[in-house]
Design a protein around this motif. Structure first.
Motif, PDB file in Angstrom:
ATOM      1  N   ALA A  50      -6.514  -8.652   3.761  1.00 50.74           N
ATOM      2  CA  ALA A  50      -5.604  -7.597   3.310  1.00 50.74           C
ATOM      3  C   ALA A  50      -5.840  -7.278   1.843  1.00 50.74           C
ATOM      4  O   ALA A  50      -5.853  -6.107   1.429  1.00 50.74           O
ATOM      5  CB  ALA A  50      -4.157  -8.026   3.547  1.00 50.74           C
ATOM      6  N   SER A  51      -6.069  -8.299   1.046  1.00 52.51           N
ATOM      7  CA  SER A  51      -6.315  -8.097  -0.383  1.00 52.51           C
ATOM      8  C   SER A  51      -7.613  -7.331  -0.618  1.00 52.51           C
ATOM      9  O   SER A  51      -7.683  -6.478  -1.516  1.00 52.51           O
ATOM     10  CB  SER A  51      -6.364  -9.455  -1.078  1.00 52.51           C
ATOM     11  N   SER A  52      -8.620  -7.610   0.202  1.00 50.24           N
ATOM     12  CA  SER A  52      -9.900  -6.897   0.055  1.00 50.24           C
ATOM     13  C   SER A  52      -9.722  -5.412   0.337  1.00 50.24           C
ATOM     14  O   SER A  52     -10.290  -4.561  -0.360  1.00 50.24           O
ATOM     15  CB  SER A  52     -10.935  -7.489   1.019  1.00 50.24           C
ATOM     16  N   VAL A  53      -8.950  -5.068   1.369  1.00 44.95           N
ATOM     17  CA  VAL A  53      -8.709  -3.660   1.694  1.00 44.95           C
ATOM     18  C   VAL A  53      -7.920  -2.984   0.580  1.00 44.95           C
ATOM     19  O   VAL A  53      -8.221  -1.845   0.184  1.00 44.95           O
ATOM     20  CB  VAL A  53      -7.974  -3.531   3.038  1.00 44.95           C
ATOM     21  N   VAL A  54      -6.920  -3.667   0.035  1.00 44.39           N
ATOM     22  CA  VAL A  54      -6.119  -3.118  -1.060  1.00 44.39           C
ATOM     23  C   VAL A  54      -7.011  -2.801  -2.262  1.00 44.39           C
ATOM     24  O   VAL A  54      -6.927  -1.719  -2.872  1.00 44.39           O
ATOM     25  CB  VAL A  54      -5.004  -4.108  -1.454  1.00 44.39           C
ATOM     26  N   GLN A  55      -7.876  -3.746  -2.597  1.00 39.68           N
ATOM     27  CA  GLN A  55      -8.751  -3.539  -3.770  1.00 39.68           C
ATOM     28  C   GLN A  55      -9.771  -2.427  -3.517  1.00 39.68           C
ATOM     29  O   GLN A  55     -10.113  -1.664  -4.434  1.00 39.68           O
ATOM     30  CB  GLN A  55      -9.460  -4.847  -4.117  1.00 39.68           C
ATOM     31  N   ALA A  56     -10.244  -2.310  -2.261  1.00 40.35           N
ATOM     32  CA  ALA A  56     -11.175  -1.217  -1.954  1.00 40.35           C
ATOM     33  C   ALA A  56     -10.476   0.128  -2.085  1.00 40.35           C
ATOM     34  O   ALA A  56     -11.043   1.090  -2.641  1.00 40.35           O
ATOM     35  CB  ALA A  56     -11.738  -1.397  -0.550  1.00 40.35           C
ATOM     36  N   LEU A  57      -9.248   0.242  -1.585  1.00 39.21           N
ATOM     37  CA  LEU A  57      -8.492   1.484  -1.710  1.00 39.21           C
ATOM     38  C   LEU A  57      -8.232   1.818  -3.169  1.00 39.21           C
ATOM     39  O   LEU A  57      -8.271   2.993  -3.578  1.00 39.21           O
ATOM     40  CB  LEU A  57      -7.158   1.381  -0.935  1.00 39.21           C
ATOM     41  N   GLN A  58      -7.968   0.816  -3.978  1.00 42.13           N
ATOM     42  CA  GLN A  58      -7.689   1.029  -5.397  1.00 42.13           C
ATOM     43  C   GLN A  58      -8.967   1.389  -6.168  1.00 42.13           C
ATOM     44  O   GLN A  58      -8.997   2.398  -6.879  1.00 42.13           O
ATOM     45  CB  GLN A  58      -7.068  -0.240  -6.001  1.00 42.13           C
ATOM     46  N   ASN A  59      -9.986   0.546  -6.009  1.00 41.69           N
ATOM     47  CA  ASN A  59     -11.176   0.679  -6.856  1.00 41.69           C
ATOM     48  C   ASN A  59     -12.122   1.767  -6.386  1.00 41.69           C
ATOM     49  O   ASN A  59     -12.741   2.457  -7.216  1.00 41.69           O
ATOM     50  CB  ASN A  59     -11.918  -0.657  -6.907  1.00 41.69           C
ATOM     51  N   THR A  60     -12.255   1.931  -5.077  1.00 39.02           N
ATOM     52  CA  THR A  60     -13.242   2.887  -4.570  1.00 39.02           C
ATOM     53  C   THR A  60     -12.640   4.261  -4.325  1.00 39.02           C
ATOM     54  O   THR A  60     -13.301   5.281  -4.559  1.00 39.02           O
ATOM     55  CB  THR A  60     -13.857   2.361  -3.264  1.00 39.02           C
ATOM     56  N   TYR A  61     -11.365   4.306  -3.856  1.00 43.41           N
ATOM     57  CA  TYR A  61     -10.794   5.586  -3.435  1.00 43.41           C
ATOM     58  C   TYR A  61      -9.634   6.044  -4.316  1.00 43.41           C
ATOM     59  O   TYR A  61      -8.995   7.049  -4.030  1.00 43.41           O
ATOM     60  CB  TYR A  61     -10.346   5.502  -1.979  1.00 43.41           C
ATOM     61  N   GLY A  62      -9.344   5.319  -5.383  1.00 43.31           N
ATOM     62  CA  GLY A  62      -8.404   5.785  -6.391  1.00 43.31           C
ATOM     63  C   GLY A  62      -6.943   5.787  -5.988  1.00 43.31           C
ATOM     64  O   GLY A  62      -6.146   6.538  -6.558  1.00 43.31           O
ATOM     65  N   VAL A  63      -6.565   4.955  -5.013  1.00 40.19           N
ATOM     66  CA  VAL A  63      -5.155   4.869  -4.628  1.00 40.19           C
ATOM     67  C   VAL A  63      -4.402   4.067  -5.684  1.00 40.19           C
ATOM     68  O   VAL A  63      -4.871   3.007  -6.129  1.00 40.19           O
ATOM     69  CB  VAL A  63      -4.997   4.221  -3.250  1.00 40.19           C
ATOM     70  N   ASP A  64      -3.257   4.570  -6.096  1.00 40.12           N
ATOM     71  CA  ASP A  64      -2.448   3.901  -7.112  1.00 40.12           C
ATOM     72  C   ASP A  64      -2.050   2.506  -6.621  1.00 40.12           C
ATOM     73  O   ASP A  64      -1.370   2.375  -5.591  1.00 40.12           O
ATOM     74  CB  ASP A  64      -1.204   4.736  -7.397  1.00 40.12           C
ATOM     75  N   PRO A  65      -2.425   1.431  -7.343  1.00 39.64           N
ATOM     76  CA  PRO A  65      -2.104   0.068  -6.886  1.00 39.64           C
ATOM     77  C   PRO A  65      -0.606  -0.216  -6.845  1.00 39.64           C
ATOM     78  O   PRO A  65      -0.161  -1.142  -6.153  1.00 39.64           O
ATOM     79  CB  PRO A  65      -2.814  -0.826  -7.913  1.00 39.64           C
ATOM     80  N   LYS A  66       0.206   0.589  -7.566  1.00 42.63           N
ATOM     81  CA  LYS A  66       1.657   0.372  -7.529  1.00 42.63           C
ATOM     82  C   LYS A  66       2.236   0.674  -6.135  1.00 42.63           C
ATOM     83  O   LYS A  66       3.314   0.205  -5.809  1.00 42.63           O
ATOM     84  CB  LYS A  66       2.336   1.258  -8.571  1.00 42.63           C
ATOM     85  N   ARG A  67       1.506   1.441  -5.379  1.00 42.61           N
ATOM     86  CA  ARG A  67       1.966   1.796  -4.033  1.00 42.61           C
ATOM     87  C   ARG A  67       1.517   0.781  -2.996  1.00 42.61           C
ATOM     88  O   ARG A  67       1.967   0.833  -1.843  1.00 42.61           O
ATOM     89  CB  ARG A  67       1.427   3.175  -3.630  1.00 42.61           C
ATOM     90  N   LEU A  68       0.611  -0.111  -3.357  1.00 41.11           N
ATOM     91  CA  LEU A  68      -0.045  -0.980  -2.388  1.00 41.11           C
ATOM     92  C   LEU A  68       0.536  -2.387  -2.397  1.00 41.11           C
ATOM     93  O   LEU A  68       0.863  -2.932  -3.469  1.00 41.11           O
ATOM     94  CB  LEU A  68      -1.546  -1.047  -2.694  1.00 41.11           C
ATOM     95  N   THR A  69       0.654  -2.973  -1.229  1.00 37.00           N
ATOM     96  CA  THR A  69       1.077  -4.368  -1.069  1.00 37.00           C
ATOM     97  C   THR A  69       0.156  -5.026  -0.047  1.00 37.00           C
ATOM     98  O   THR A  69      -0.122  -4.460   1.009  1.00 37.00           O
ATOM     99  CB  THR A  69       2.524  -4.465  -0.558  1.00 37.00           C
ATOM    100  N   ALA A  70      -0.347  -6.224  -0.381  1.00 36.68           N
ATOM    101  CA  ALA A  70      -1.219  -6.976   0.529  1.00 36.68           C
ATOM    102  C   ALA A  70      -0.422  -8.136   1.120  1.00 36.68           C
ATOM    103  O   ALA A  70       0.285  -8.856   0.398  1.00 36.68           O
ATOM    104  CB  ALA A  70      -2.450  -7.491  -0.202  1.00 36.68           C
TER     105      ALA A  70
END
Length: 292
Positions: A221-241
């Motif tokens: 789950a953490s890997s997917v969160v970081q990919a969404l943040q780092n590669t696709y620019g999703v705001d990490p404040k919206r993400l929870t792993a």
């Protein structure tokens, strides 16, 4: 020697006796006849008396029977009257109970109708939410993404072989295209909360740097969160792993197909309350939905 003077009185006496005897026989015959007639009348009277007594006895017996029958009828009438009174009382109570039951049924029908309307509204809301969240994807892109809406929450389920190599928590290169589609959905609604949830089967993991399936699910789950943040620019404040290990299975882990279903990563997209209410306002009514 008997003289004429002596014979004459005797003759007169004998003549008188003969005449008296003749008169008595006639009376006797008449009296006897009368006696016989009276005797016959008496016998007839006795027979009629006997018959009358028999009739009187029969009438008395019938009267007694009718009296007893009348008493039975009175008793039966009293029982019937009691039953009728009880029935009327119960019927009155029954009418009250029926009226109460009708009220309860009407109330239940209203509640059921409310539930049906709510269900229709919820179904309509799910349709609106699904359409809104997937409108950035083409038909071809939607084939690789399983989107399901339950109670206003969007569940996007991805099999582990689409994202990771076997036994690994690192996102594979081939997962890039899939994650780009997920990122389109997430970026389309920038204020929605996003939970990435890892799940595994029940087979124990045997990696030196991973202690158990809890670790594996959380790391994925953490890997997917970081990919969404780092590669696709999703705001990490919206993400929870989050990781749920093997403890949230969809199928039986005793079969290979069941294990394959359980090895998955779910991306759960939840609108905030104010956004949820806006979606409710946009949800069509049941009648409108049926027309469309």
């Amino acid at each position: 020697m008997i003289t004429l003077k002596r014979i004459l009185p005797i003759t007169i006496l004998l003549g008188g006796l003969v005449m008296t005897s003749c008169v008595s026989n006639k009376k006797y015959t008449a009296l006897d006849s009368q006696y016989r007639t009276l005797g016959e009348a008496y016998q007839k009277s006795q027979m009629e008396l006997t018959e009358s007594r028999a009739k009187v006895k029969s009438l008395e017996d019938q009267l007694e029977y009718e009296r007893k029958n009348n008493a039975s009828l009175k008793e039966a009438y009293a029982k019937l009257q009691g039953t009728l009174d009880k029935s009327i009382s119960q019927n009155s109570q029954g009418n009250v109970n029926i009226a109460k039951l009708v009220d309860e049924i009407n109330a239940s029908n209203k509640y059921i109708q409310h539930l049906v309307n709510t269900k229709n509204k919820s179904d309509s809301l799910n349709v609106v939410l699904t359409n809104n969240l997937t409108r950035s994807l083409s038909r071809e892109e939607l084939k690789d993404v399983n989107v399901q809406v339950l109670k206003g929450v969007v569940y996007i389920s991805l099999a582990d072989n689409m994202l990771y190599n076997s036994g690994s928590y690192e996102v594979s290169e081939k997962a890039g295209e899939t994650l780009s589609k997920i990122a389109k959905i997430i970026q389309d609604y920038k204020d929605y909360e996003v939970l990435i949830e890892g799940n595994t089967d029940s087979d124990p993991i045997s990696k030196p740097n991973i202690r158990n399936n809890w670790d594996l699910s959380a790391l994925r789950a953490s890997s997917v969160v970081q990919a969404l943040q780092n590669t696709y620019g999703v705001d990490p404040k919206r993400l929870t792993a989050g990781g749920r290990g093997e403890y949230n299975p969809l199928a039986d882990n005793s079969t290979l197909s069941g294990k394959a279903r359980n090895r998955r990563t779910q991306i759960i997209i939840t609108p905030k309350l104010d956004q949820f209410m806006e979606l409710i306002d946009k949800a069509p009514d049941a009648e409108q939905s049926s027309i469309n």
